[in-house]
Design an enzyme around this catalytic site. Sequence first.
Site, PDB file in Angstrom:
ATOM      1  N   THR A   1      26.130  99.276  53.262  1.00  0.00           N
ATOM      2  CA  THR A   1      25.558 100.369  54.045  1.00  0.00           C
ATOM      3  C   THR A   1      24.044 100.206  54.199  1.00  0.00           C
ATOM      4  OG1 THR A   1      25.031 102.733  53.865  1.00  0.00           O
ATOM      5  CG2 THR A   1      25.565 101.634  51.839  1.00  0.00           C
ATOM      6  N   ASP A   2      23.508 100.816  55.236  1.00  0.00           N
ATOM      7  CA  ASP A   2      22.039 100.798  55.408  1.00  0.00           C
ATOM      8  C   ASP A   2      21.344 101.682  54.374  1.00  0.00           C
ATOM      9  OD1 ASP A   2      22.837 103.282  56.411  1.00  0.00           O
ATOM     10  OD2 ASP A   2      21.780 103.094  58.325  1.00  0.00           O
ATOM     11  N   GLU A   3      22.126 102.522  53.653  1.00  0.00           N
ATOM     12  CA  GLU A   3      21.505 103.462  52.717  1.00  0.00           C
ATOM     13  C   GLU A   3      20.869 102.758  51.521  1.00  0.00           C
ATOM     14  OE1 GLU A   3      23.702 107.112  52.088  1.00  0.00           O
ATOM     15  OE2 GLU A   3      24.763 106.855  53.978  1.00  0.00           O
TER      16      GLU A   3
ATOM     17  N   TYR B   1      25.184 107.259  45.191  1.00  0.00           N
ATOM     18  CA  TYR B   1      26.017 106.441  46.098  1.00  0.00           C
ATOM     19  C   TYR B   1      25.277 105.177  46.518  1.00  0.00           C
ATOM     20  CZ  TYR B   1      27.892 104.796  50.581  1.00  0.00           C
ATOM     21  OH  TYR B   1      28.352 104.000  51.613  1.00  0.00           O
TER      22      TYR B   1
ATOM     23  N   LYS C   1      25.995 101.131  45.722  1.00  0.00           N
ATOM     24  CA  LYS C   1      26.227 100.124  46.773  1.00  0.00           C
ATOM     25  C   LYS C   1      25.167  99.010  46.673  1.00  0.00           C
ATOM     26  CE  LYS C   1      28.907 100.092  49.682  1.00  0.00           C
ATOM     27  NZ  LYS C   1      30.322  99.596  49.743  1.00  0.00           N
TER      28      LYS C   1
HETATM   29  P1  NAD Z   1      36.460 106.193  52.778  1.00  0.00           P
HETATM   30  O1  NAD Z   1      35.980 107.047  51.658  1.00  0.00           O
HETATM   31  O2  NAD Z   1      37.001 106.815  54.006  1.00  0.00           O
HETATM   32  O3  NAD Z   1      37.600 105.197  52.236  1.00  0.00           O
HETATM   33  C1  NAD Z   1      37.499 104.534  51.021  1.00  0.00           C
HETATM   34  C2  NAD Z   1      38.868 103.945  50.684  1.00  0.00           C
HETATM   35  O4  NAD Z   1      38.749 103.216  49.446  1.00  0.00           O
HETATM   36  C3  NAD Z   1      39.960 105.002  50.464  1.00  0.00           C
HETATM   37  O5  NAD Z   1      41.148 104.619  51.115  1.00  0.00           O
HETATM   38  C4  NAD Z   1      40.142 105.027  48.952  1.00  0.00           C
HETATM   39  O6  NAD Z   1      41.474 105.385  48.560  1.00  0.00           O
HETATM   40  C5  NAD Z   1      39.829 103.586  48.590  1.00  0.00           C
HETATM   41  N1  NAD Z   1      39.379 103.444  47.199  1.00  0.00           N
HETATM   42  C6  NAD Z   1      38.423 104.172  46.569  1.00  0.00           C
HETATM   43  N2  NAD Z   1      38.314 103.781  45.285  1.00  0.00           N
HETATM   44  C7  NAD Z   1      39.213 102.768  45.105  1.00  0.00           C
HETATM   45  C8  NAD Z   1      39.545 101.922  44.008  1.00  0.00           C
HETATM   46  N3  NAD Z   1      38.943 102.062  42.816  1.00  0.00           N
HETATM   47  N4  NAD Z   1      40.487 100.974  44.200  1.00  0.00           N
HETATM   48  C9  NAD Z   1      41.102 100.833  45.397  1.00  0.00           C
HETATM   49  N5  NAD Z   1      40.836 101.605  46.468  1.00  0.00           N
HETATM   50  C10 NAD Z   1      39.888 102.554  46.319  1.00  0.00           C
HETATM   51  O7  NAD Z   1      35.241 105.232  53.115  1.00  0.00           O
HETATM   52  P2  NAD Z   1      34.764 104.607  54.506  1.00  0.00           P
HETATM   53  O8  NAD Z   1      33.878 105.553  55.189  1.00  0.00           O
HETATM   54  O9  NAD Z   1      35.943 104.029  55.207  1.00  0.00           O
HETATM   55  O10 NAD Z   1      33.844 103.409  53.970  1.00  0.00           O
HETATM   56  C11 NAD Z   1      34.373 102.102  53.754  1.00  0.00           C
HETATM   57  C12 NAD Z   1      33.264 101.179  53.307  1.00  0.00           C
HETATM   58  O11 NAD Z   1      32.231 101.150  54.291  1.00  0.00           O
HETATM   59  C13 NAD Z   1      32.572 101.612  52.010  1.00  0.00           C
HETATM   60  O12 NAD Z   1      32.313 100.457  51.252  1.00  0.00           O
HETATM   61  C14 NAD Z   1      31.279 102.263  52.480  1.00  0.00           C
HETATM   62  O13 NAD Z   1      30.277 102.152  51.503  1.00  0.00           O
HETATM   63  C15 NAD Z   1      30.980 101.442  53.711  1.00  0.00           C
HETATM   64  N6  NAD Z   1      30.172 102.103  54.757  1.00  0.00           N
HETATM   65  C16 NAD Z   1      30.555 103.319  55.241  1.00  0.00           C
HETATM   66  C17 NAD Z   1      29.821 103.892  56.273  1.00  0.00           C
HETATM   67  C18 NAD Z   1      30.231 105.216  56.884  1.00  0.00           C
HETATM   68  O14 NAD Z   1      29.497 105.746  57.714  1.00  0.00           O
HETATM   69  N7  NAD Z   1      31.380 105.769  56.550  1.00  0.00           N
HETATM   70  C19 NAD Z   1      28.689 103.249  56.777  1.00  0.00           C
HETATM   71  C20 NAD Z   1      28.330 101.989  56.257  1.00  0.00           C
HETATM   72  C21 NAD Z   1      29.099 101.431  55.249  1.00  0.00           C
HETATM   73  P1  TYD Z   2      27.123 112.325  56.034  1.00  0.00           P
HETATM   74  O1  TYD Z   2      28.133 112.341  57.132  1.00  0.00           O
HETATM   75  O2  TYD Z   2      27.499 112.862  54.693  1.00  0.00           O
HETATM   76  O3  TYD Z   2      26.590 110.822  55.925  1.00  0.00           O
HETATM   77  P2  TYD Z   2      25.339 110.215  55.070  1.00  0.00           P
HETATM   78  O4  TYD Z   2      24.852 111.226  54.138  1.00  0.00           O
HETATM   79  O5  TYD Z   2      25.991 109.075  54.360  1.00  0.00           O
HETATM   80  O6  TYD Z   2      24.335 109.789  56.097  1.00  0.00           O
HETATM   81  O7  TYD Z   2      25.856 113.120  56.527  1.00  0.00           O
HETATM   82  C1  TYD Z   2      25.157 112.785  57.714  1.00  0.00           C
HETATM   83  C2  TYD Z   2      23.968 113.703  57.841  1.00  0.00           C
HETATM   84  O8  TYD Z   2      24.435 115.041  58.055  1.00  0.00           O
HETATM   85  C3  TYD Z   2      23.109 113.772  56.588  1.00  0.00           C
HETATM   86  O9  TYD Z   2      21.735 113.879  56.986  1.00  0.00           O
HETATM   87  C4  TYD Z   2      23.548 115.039  55.887  1.00  0.00           C
HETATM   88  C5  TYD Z   2      23.952 115.935  57.048  1.00  0.00           C
HETATM   89  N1  TYD Z   2      25.052 116.904  56.763  1.00  0.00           N
HETATM   90  C6  TYD Z   2      24.892 118.252  57.058  1.00  0.00           C
HETATM   91  O10 TYD Z   2      23.834 118.702  57.557  1.00  0.00           O
HETATM   92  N2  TYD Z   2      25.932 119.111  56.789  1.00  0.00           N
HETATM   93  C7  TYD Z   2      27.109 118.671  56.226  1.00  0.00           C
HETATM   94  O11 TYD Z   2      28.027 119.497  55.977  1.00  0.00           O
HETATM   95  C8  TYD Z   2      27.261 117.248  55.966  1.00  0.00           C
HETATM   96  C9  TYD Z   2      28.526 116.711  55.366  1.00  0.00           C
HETATM   97  C10 TYD Z   2      26.197 116.416  56.245  1.00  0.00           C
END
Ligand code: NAD
Ligand code: TYD
Length: 334
Positions: A123-125, A149, A153
């Site tokens: 992630t970019d975070e 988090y 990562k």
């Molecule tokens: P999500 O929370 O929707 O899904 C995570 C999945 O991992 C779930 O199916 C969960 O059951 C599984 N999981 C969790 N712990 C586990 C374990 N110990 N063993 C096996 N499976 C396990 O997450 P997402 O949003 O799909 O993110 C996927 C990846 O992308 C993550 O690595 C996250 O850090 C990265 N990412 C997410 C975003 C975003 O905006 N959502 C952006 C950049 C990177």
């Molecule tokens: P989120 O979807 O949790 O992603 P991330 O924190 O990983 O960027 O949140 C996106 C942005 O929205 C973040 O600045 C927090 C804000 N946010 C709210 O204002 N209200 C909410 O209920 C949630 C879940 C997020």
Amino acid sequence: MKLLITGGAGFIGANFIHYWMQNYPNDEIVNLDALTYAGNLENLKDLENNPNYKFVKGNICDEKLVDELVKDVDAIVHFAAESHVDRSISDSGDFIRTNISGTHTLLEAARKNGNKRFHHISTDEVFGSLEENDPAFNEDTSYDPRSPYSASKASSDHLVRAYFHTYGLPITISNCSNNYGPYQFPEKLIPLFATNLIEGKKIPVYGKGDNIRDWIHVDDHNRGVDMILKKGKIGETYCLGGNSEKTNLEITHKILELTGKGEEMIEYVADRKGHDKRYAIDFSKAKKELGWEPQISFEDGLKKTIAWYEDSQDWWKKIKNGEYKEYYEKQYKS
Ligand code: NAD
Ligand code: TYD
């Protein structure tokens, strides 16, 4: 090619499996997922009877299971993680176990089984927080994670790179910005706001709503991962972004407009602790080396995504009232 996908029952992983099966129907996929609260097999229902797709319920920290599965594949694409910042603020234990120890378990299995190709989804975070006029993150930006988090990562990214330098493990890493699209768990901003509004509930904006994120459609992210797997240079990191920086209030207004609701639905609530101000991605390396850039405009992508949540009320209502977990726990009791 046979791929091990971790976390394929979650949001991005499930979309990746759909993408891969559509584009490479002769490849085989094994999906290892622990089915935490965020994992949902309904995301992959249409693949249940596909002979090239297999689901394994299990934890990426389970050394024996991971070793058996890794032995049998050509490459690993590692999505599994605890992924929600707010949950990491209330309780970070699972973030450390899954994101750090789980990644380590996978790396060890990849190393012991003949140095398997390993792509790590990050992630970019990990880069921290930008001020309004700071240049966007790129692959050379120093790590400065600020939530449990992002710290977990960042730690996993360091481990992945260490396995390249120390053992020559053929790794790549992608650091992507905020994803949106179908099957996103309704705890993240876009699906939470969309589903609340469809149900007639208020939407909680943290602080003043002036934090900025760069939004990318999940299909653009997954196409980038495909290109990295095919053309990425081993040992390298690629930043992927959506070219679409928006304040949370801008997003909120767009979702209100698309669901036909008014400003009175906004509820300003206490800010997130340590709330990162702004994320932004400079993806010029991926563009230059891979020919990748996002193709889905935010306007178009958001419109289709909100329409998906309008049309998929069965999917998210089961999640919001907890039914789906009970059902799958019965079906996949281990
Ligand atoms: P999500 O929370 O929707 O899904 C995570 C999945 O991992 C779930 O199916 C969960 O059951 C599984 N999981 C969790 N712990 C586990 C374990 N110990 N063993 C096996 N499976 C396990 O997450 P997402 O949003 O799909 O993110 C996927 C990846 O992308 C993550 O690595 C996250 O850090 C990265 N990412 C997410 C975003 C975003 O905006 N959502 C952006 C950049 C990177
Ligand atoms: P989120 O979807 O949790 O992603 P991330 O924190 O990983 O960027 O949140 C996106 C942005 O929205 C973040 O600045 C927090 C804000 N946010 C709210 O204002 N209200 C909410 O209920 C949630 C879940 C997020």
